[in-house]
Design an enzyme around this catalytic site. Sequence first.
Site, PDB file in Angstrom:
ATOM      1  N   GLU A   1      31.748  15.081  60.779  1.00 26.37           N
ATOM      2  CA  GLU A   1      32.956  14.701  60.020  1.00 26.37           C
ATOM      3  C   GLU A   1      34.095  14.430  61.012  1.00 26.37           C
ATOM      4  O   GLU A   1      34.239  15.140  62.008  1.00 26.37           O
ATOM      5  CB  GLU A   1      33.337  15.884  59.116  1.00 26.37           C
TER       6      GLU A   1
ATOM      7  N   ASN B   1      38.837  10.825  53.551  1.00 26.27           N
ATOM      8  CA  ASN B   1      37.970  11.427  54.554  1.00 26.27           C
ATOM      9  C   ASN B   1      36.590  10.804  54.323  1.00 26.27           C
ATOM     10  O   ASN B   1      35.921  11.125  53.337  1.00 26.27           O
ATOM     11  CB  ASN B   1      37.959  12.951  54.366  1.00 26.27           C
TER      12      ASN B   1
ATOM     13  N   GLU C   1      43.860  19.270  54.132  1.00 27.87           N
ATOM     14  CA  GLU C   1      43.137  18.072  53.673  1.00 27.87           C
ATOM     15  C   GLU C   1      43.725  17.518  52.382  1.00 27.87           C
ATOM     16  O   GLU C   1      43.768  16.317  52.168  1.00 27.87           O
ATOM     17  CB  GLU C   1      41.650  18.380  53.493  1.00 27.87           C
TER      18      GLU C   1
ATOM     19  N   CYS D   1      31.086  17.947  54.716  1.00 31.67           N
ATOM     20  CA  CYS D   1      31.541  19.317  54.913  1.00 31.67           C
ATOM     21  C   CYS D   1      31.615  20.136  53.632  1.00 31.67           C
ATOM     22  O   CYS D   1      30.603  20.563  53.108  1.00 31.67           O
ATOM     23  CB  CYS D   1      32.870  19.328  55.665  1.00 31.67           C
TER      24      CYS D   1
ATOM     25  N   LYS E   1      34.904  11.648  50.848  1.00 33.59           N
ATOM     26  CA  LYS E   1      34.776  13.074  50.502  1.00 33.59           C
ATOM     27  C   LYS E   1      35.415  13.383  49.152  1.00 33.59           C
ATOM     28  O   LYS E   1      36.613  13.124  48.943  1.00 33.59           O
ATOM     29  CB  LYS E   1      35.427  13.909  51.607  1.00 33.59           C
TER      30      LYS E   1
ATOM     31  N   ASN F   1      33.441  20.313  59.863  1.00 32.51           N
ATOM     32  CA  ASN F   1      34.375  21.027  60.760  1.00 32.51           C
ATOM     33  C   ASN F   1      34.704  22.307  60.014  1.00 32.51           C
ATOM     34  O   ASN F   1      35.516  22.302  59.082  1.00 32.51           O
ATOM     35  CB  ASN F   1      35.681  20.259  60.950  1.00 32.51           C
TER      36      ASN F   1
HETATM   37  N1  CDV Z   1      36.283  20.427  56.739  1.00 33.33           N
HETATM   38  C1  CDV Z   1      35.968  21.239  55.715  1.00 33.33           C
HETATM   39  O1  CDV Z   1      35.699  20.773  54.602  1.00 33.33           O
HETATM   40  N2  CDV Z   1      35.976  22.575  55.940  1.00 33.33           N
HETATM   41  C2  CDV Z   1      35.697  23.555  54.922  1.00 33.33           C
HETATM   42  C3  CDV Z   1      36.420  24.836  55.203  1.00 33.33           C
HETATM   43  C4  CDV Z   1      37.882  24.708  54.964  1.00 33.33           C
HETATM   44  C5  CDV Z   1      35.909  25.986  54.363  1.00 33.33           C
HETATM   45  C6  CDV Z   1      34.204  23.831  54.810  1.00 33.33           C
HETATM   46  O2  CDV Z   1      33.704  23.852  53.692  1.00 33.33           O
HETATM   47  O3  CDV Z   1      33.563  24.097  55.823  1.00 33.33           O
END
Ligand code: CDV
Length: 307
Positions: free
Chosen positions: A44, A104, A140, A166, A121, A191
């Site tokens: 990501e 994103n 975000e 993510c 996303k 991330n």
């Molecule tokens: N980049 C993300 O989406 N990170 C989230 C954190 C904030 C929990 C994740 O689900 O890993």
Amino acid sequence: MRNIKVAAAQLGPIQRADTRQAAVARMLDLMRQAEGCDLIVYPELALTTFFPRWYWEDRTEADIWFESEMPSAATRPLFEEAKRAAIAMSFGYAERTPDGRHFNTSILVDKEGVIVGKYRKVHLPGHDQFDPKRSHQHLEKRYFEPGDLGFPAWPLLGGVFGMCICNDRRWPETFRVLGLQGVEMVVLGFNTPSVNAQNSGEGPAKRMFHHKLSLQAGAYQNSTWVVAVAKCGVEDGHHCMAGSVIINPDGEVVAETTTENDELLVHDCDLDATRFGKETVFDFARHRRIEHYGLIAMQTGVVLPKA
Ligand code: CDV
């Protein structure tokens, strides 16, 4: 057998001062190591530091982290090298549309270097205002709007591919919507800060557990391969966990990174290995009972039963 050789290209930290060109040079290095693979998957927001941890009062100041075209001058070498090496690829970046919207985003690129799929996303974590109570910011919801493309799946490399990003991996809805399109491989980048900003007791071990729990469940319950790739290590004092993994359609981790640096995982994935689960326990057409699932698409929050 429908074997495809997949490379999960984990990236170590990208500092705030690092350029797109420096990130792309590292991605190219990993792509060269992946010579002979059919697909390479990057994290990501692969081109920059994880900028949503920084607060700008004027949100337009964050526009420097966004790409308004893809390929851009900085990323074109990736597309050229992918085409030369005949390797399909996926990577995430911050997208600014011509009409000024922010997402994103991740893309799927075929072996000819042509973008064949785009995902934005859907499940944005975090908050949209500076929150002094958190150990670190995760803005975000300030810098992106929720994706507007749903969860499409695409034919690629003789199989059916889906993407998510993510936080999407924590939601069974993500995988089921992809599963209903017969997805055989879901690719995603992440991330993930190694400590919960609102609960210091939720540290690296529990975060890694939740990460794998979500991915393994998504893979098993939809009988699909999952390739999940981290950007990790310490970015300007902020630690993100590693744990890039390739998971088979039985939900088993078959490959996992061992460092928090740039690292390549390679695994031969037989897309036909998805057939057994899809034709037996998770033969959706035979076993799903949609007459009982209405609430899932009718309400977001919890409604308690009447006393
Ligand atoms: N980049 C993300 O989406 N990170 C989230 C954190 C904030 C929990 C994740 O689900 O890993």
